[in-house]
Scaffold this active site. Structure first.
Site, PDB file in Angstrom:
ATOM      1  N   GLU A   1     -11.127   3.962   6.913  1.00 20.88           N
ATOM      2  CA  GLU A   1      -9.990   4.665   7.535  1.00 20.88           C
ATOM      3  C   GLU A   1     -10.585   5.776   8.382  1.00 20.88           C
ATOM      4  O   GLU A   1     -10.618   6.942   8.002  1.00 20.88           O
ATOM      5  CB  GLU A   1      -9.020   5.215   6.485  1.00 20.88           C
ATOM      6  CG  GLU A   1      -7.747   5.757   7.137  1.00 20.88           C
ATOM      7  CD  GLU A   1      -6.742   6.320   6.142  1.00 20.88           C
ATOM      8  OE1 GLU A   1      -7.069   6.421   4.953  1.00 20.88           O
ATOM      9  OE2 GLU A   1      -5.627   6.662   6.576  1.00 20.88           O
TER      10      GLU A   1
ATOM     11  N   TRP B   1       0.523  13.942   3.850  1.00 24.58           N
ATOM     12  CA  TRP B   1      -0.016  13.274   5.042  1.00 24.58           C
ATOM     13  C   TRP B   1       1.061  12.873   6.050  1.00 24.58           C
ATOM     14  O   TRP B   1       0.774  12.605   7.201  1.00 24.58           O
ATOM     15  CB  TRP B   1      -0.792  12.010   4.621  1.00 24.58           C
ATOM     16  CG  TRP B   1      -1.968  12.346   3.787  1.00 24.58           C
ATOM     17  CD1 TRP B   1      -3.218  12.667   4.249  1.00 24.58           C
ATOM     18  CD2 TRP B   1      -2.038  12.436   2.367  1.00 24.58           C
ATOM     19  NE1 TRP B   1      -4.042  12.936   3.187  1.00 24.58           N
ATOM     20  CE2 TRP B   1      -3.353  12.807   2.024  1.00 24.58           C
ATOM     21  CE3 TRP B   1      -1.114  12.246   1.324  1.00 24.58           C
ATOM     22  CZ2 TRP B   1      -3.769  12.992   0.703  1.00 24.58           C
ATOM     23  CZ3 TRP B   1      -1.529  12.418   0.012  1.00 24.58           C
ATOM     24  CH2 TRP B   1      -2.836  12.792  -0.288  1.00 24.58           C
TER      25      TRP B   1
ATOM     26  N   HIS C   1       1.451   5.427  -2.068  1.00 27.56           N
ATOM     27  CA  HIS C   1       0.955   6.499  -2.946  1.00 27.56           C
ATOM     28  C   HIS C   1       2.148   7.133  -3.641  1.00 27.56           C
ATOM     29  O   HIS C   1       2.752   8.075  -3.128  1.00 27.56           O
ATOM     30  CB  HIS C   1       0.174   7.548  -2.141  1.00 27.56           C
ATOM     31  CG  HIS C   1      -1.091   7.019  -1.563  1.00 27.56           C
ATOM     32  ND1 HIS C   1      -2.326   7.204  -2.151  1.00 27.56           N
ATOM     33  CD2 HIS C   1      -1.317   6.256  -0.453  1.00 27.56           C
ATOM     34  CE1 HIS C   1      -3.256   6.603  -1.420  1.00 27.56           C
ATOM     35  NE2 HIS C   1      -2.668   6.021  -0.388  1.00 27.56           N
TER      36      HIS C   1
ATOM     37  N   HIS D   1      -9.286   1.702  -0.009  1.00 27.99           N
ATOM     38  CA  HIS D   1      -9.167   2.373   1.274  1.00 27.99           C
ATOM     39  C   HIS D   1     -10.515   2.162   1.945  1.00 27.99           C
ATOM     40  O   HIS D   1     -11.546   2.582   1.410  1.00 27.99           O
ATOM     41  CB  HIS D   1      -8.916   3.862   1.071  1.00 27.99           C
ATOM     42  CG  HIS D   1      -7.533   4.200   0.636  1.00 27.99           C
ATOM     43  ND1 HIS D   1      -7.022   3.808  -0.560  1.00 27.99           N
ATOM     44  CD2 HIS D   1      -6.553   4.892   1.279  1.00 27.99           C
ATOM     45  CE1 HIS D   1      -5.774   4.247  -0.665  1.00 27.99           C
ATOM     46  NE2 HIS D   1      -5.461   4.903   0.444  1.00 27.99           N
TER      47      HIS D   1
ATOM     48  N   ASP E   1       2.321   3.251   2.902  1.00 29.34           N
ATOM     49  CA  ASP E   1       1.308   4.268   2.605  1.00 29.34           C
ATOM     50  C   ASP E   1       1.922   5.575   2.095  1.00 29.34           C
ATOM     51  O   ASP E   1       1.645   5.990   0.984  1.00 29.34           O
ATOM     52  CB  ASP E   1       0.411   4.520   3.827  1.00 29.34           C
ATOM     53  CG  ASP E   1      -0.947   5.111   3.465  1.00 29.34           C
ATOM     54  OD1 ASP E   1      -1.215   5.302   2.266  1.00 29.34           O
ATOM     55  OD2 ASP E   1      -1.746   5.395   4.381  1.00 29.34           O
TER      56      ASP E   1
ATOM     57  N   GLN F   1      -9.748   9.358  -4.899  1.00 31.29           N
ATOM     58  CA  GLN F   1      -9.498  10.008  -3.601  1.00 31.29           C
ATOM     59  C   GLN F   1     -10.709  10.809  -3.095  1.00 31.29           C
ATOM     60  O   GLN F   1     -10.988  10.833  -1.899  1.00 31.29           O
ATOM     61  CB  GLN F   1      -8.281  10.938  -3.724  1.00 31.29           C
ATOM     62  CG  GLN F   1      -8.032  11.858  -2.534  1.00 31.29           C
ATOM     63  CD  GLN F   1      -7.333  11.179  -1.379  1.00 31.29           C
ATOM     64  OE1 GLN F   1      -6.160  10.825  -1.464  1.00 31.29           O
ATOM     65  NE2 GLN F   1      -8.055  10.971  -0.286  1.00 31.29           N
TER      66      GLN F   1
ATOM     67  N   HIS G   1       0.837  -1.212   0.000  1.00 30.30           N
ATOM     68  CA  HIS G   1       0.000   0.000   0.000  1.00 30.30           C
ATOM     69  C   HIS G   1       0.866   1.254   0.000  1.00 30.30           C
ATOM     70  O   HIS G   1       1.506   1.583   0.995  1.00 30.30           O
ATOM     71  CB  HIS G   1      -0.932   0.013   1.216  1.00 30.30           C
ATOM     72  CG  HIS G   1      -1.944   1.118   1.151  1.00 30.30           C
ATOM     73  ND1 HIS G   1      -3.290   0.886   0.964  1.00 30.30           N
ATOM     74  CD2 HIS G   1      -1.816   2.466   1.205  1.00 30.30           C
ATOM     75  CE1 HIS G   1      -3.941   2.038   0.931  1.00 30.30           C
ATOM     76  NE2 HIS G   1      -3.049   3.023   1.077  1.00 30.30           N
TER      77      HIS G   1
HETATM   78 FE   FE2 Z   1      -3.485   5.088   1.369  1.00 29.28          FE
END
Ligand code: FE2
Length: 431
Positions: free
Chosen positions: A220, A322, A66, A217, A316, A159, A64
């Protein structure tokens, strides 16, 4: 294949320890594949490598990530609060400014970091809510360029919500048509619970039609009533997607009622749905609305494993809106996962190592992964004697091999100690 006396191999690695606990093992490599594995193999290699008892492992796999956002930290500004919501807002500010060149350059740089850390397969989500699909084009280009040394699997990730964002579903289908591998989703971000459930149905049916894998996702959230994983398991089972679906994050499960979870885990097992926890991110982002005690927010990793469900740990984010930290080191990910889940038993620690190697390889459906004869000669030689020691030390990757060729080498972790009243130790091993 059985090794025969004096058979000539491209490479023989001598005296390795393996993740399953075997020691004093040789690995013979020919034609980019593992030809034989065993003690004192009667073969010679054009190249001989002395593992000196160190761990030889199949490569790390990140289930996982991005890659479209990675290494963008500080663009266009830093995340002051460090929260998920400011991160999403920041990504929204950055998206219109993205250029394909910058996306490719950052993803290529991250790929170099990954290889140097023995990370040779990455499943990366790519945001499809920008109508230009710039990031999709960029990551498909990166996937093509890195293919000789790094497996990339792309997930079409809406997203902003596949129903909430008016063009997201059409964009997701376009992205799949362009060559993106996996169907993504984000049901907890849709406007209502009902829309979230509907998004799961639409996306699973599309994946089944197209013969694709699914990785959403999912939940979360710290909201114990965010139960989209139940819907994901239900549709996976209904559509026969067993073994091809993963729920990423699943953090609401941390806060769910125990009785409900006792029903949920068998549903996931029945549907063959895997779980992907992202410990570095979820320990920092979840529980932000709590005072004390603060929830940890990671999903129920040991309980999922005990129920026979595949659980991987993902990275991630690395240096993006983030998360300002990270370095592409899956041992750091396993280290955090182990601590957050309190998995300090011997078998539990080994399971944390599997969660960044063989389990995500299975979730991604990688071919020829592992150390058995016939597998690709993709492996990592670590400056550690066992998986547990590798996690403890976040051990240096002495050598990384892809298809039988060395693609990265690093020195052992050593220091030159010169302590008062003690003889100098030139190569003090830090382990
Ligand atoms: Fe993610």
């Amino acid at each position: 294949m059985e090794a025969t006396t004096d058979a000539a191999m491209d490479t023989v690695i001598r005296n390795a320890s393996l993740p399953d606990g075997r020691r004093g093992i040789d690995l013979a490599i020919a034609g980019g594949k593992i030809a034989a594995v065993g003690p004192a193999l009667p073969v010679r290699g054009a190249q001989e490598i002395d593992a000196a008892g160190d761990l030889v492992s199949p490569p790390f796999v990140d289930a996982h990530f991005h890659m479209d956002a990675t290494l963008s930290y500080g663009l266009p500004r830093v995340n002051q609060s460090g929260t998920l919501l400011e991160g999403i807002a920041l990504w929204g500010e950055l998206k219109p400014q993205l250029t394909q060149e910058a996306l490719v350059e950052r993803a290529m740089r991250y790929g170099d970091w990954a290889v140097a850390r023995g990370l040779l397969a990455i499943r990366t989500h790519v945001d499809v809510c920008d109508d230009r699909l710039l990031a999709v084009e960029a990551l498909l280009e990166v996937k093509r360029r890195v293919a000789p040394y790094l497996d990339m699997q792309l997930v079409a990730f809406p997203q902003d919500g596949v129903l909430r964002s008016p063009t997201a579903l059409a964009n997701l289908k376009r992205a799949i048509g362009m060559g993106v591998d996996v169907v993504g989703g984000i049901p907890h971000f849709e406007r209502t619970m009902a829309d979230g459930a509907e998004s799961v149905r639409i996306l699973c049916e599309f994946a089944a039609e197209q013969g694709l894998r699914v990785d959403m996702h999912c939940d979360e959230s710290d909201d114990p009533l965010s139960r989209h994983i139940e819907t994901l398991a239900c549709h996976s089972h209904r559509l026969g997607l067993h073994g091809r679906v993963a729920g990423s994050h699943l953090t609401s499960m941390h806060s769910m009622d125990n009785y409900y979870v006792s029903k949920l885990l068998p549903l996931m097992k029945e549907a063959g749905v895997a779980a992907i926890a992202n410990p570095l991110i979820n320990i920092t982002l979840q529980g932000r609305h709590d005072s004390y005690p603060k929830r940890r927010g990671m999903t129920r990793v040991p309980e999922l494993m005990a129920a026979g469900i595949d659980v991987a740990f993902g990275h991630d984010c690395v240096m993006d809106p983030w998360y300002s930290l990270g370095s592409g080191d899956m041992l750091e990910v396993a280290h955090m996962g182990l601590h957050v889940a309190q998995m300090t038993g011997q078998d539990a620690m080994r399971a944390c190592y599997a969660a960044v190697t063989e389990t995500p390889a299975r979730i991604l459906g990688l071919d020829g992964y592992g150390l058995a004869p016939g597998c690709h000669a993709d492996l990592v030689l670590l400056d550690a004697a066992s998986p547990v020691e590798a996690i403890r030390l976040r051990a240096a990757r002495r050598m990384v091999m892809r298809r039988g060729k060395i693609v990265s080498e690093s020195p052992r972790a050593v220091a030159r100690l010169n302590l008062p009243g003690r003889p100098e130790q030139a190569d003090f091993r830090l382990r």
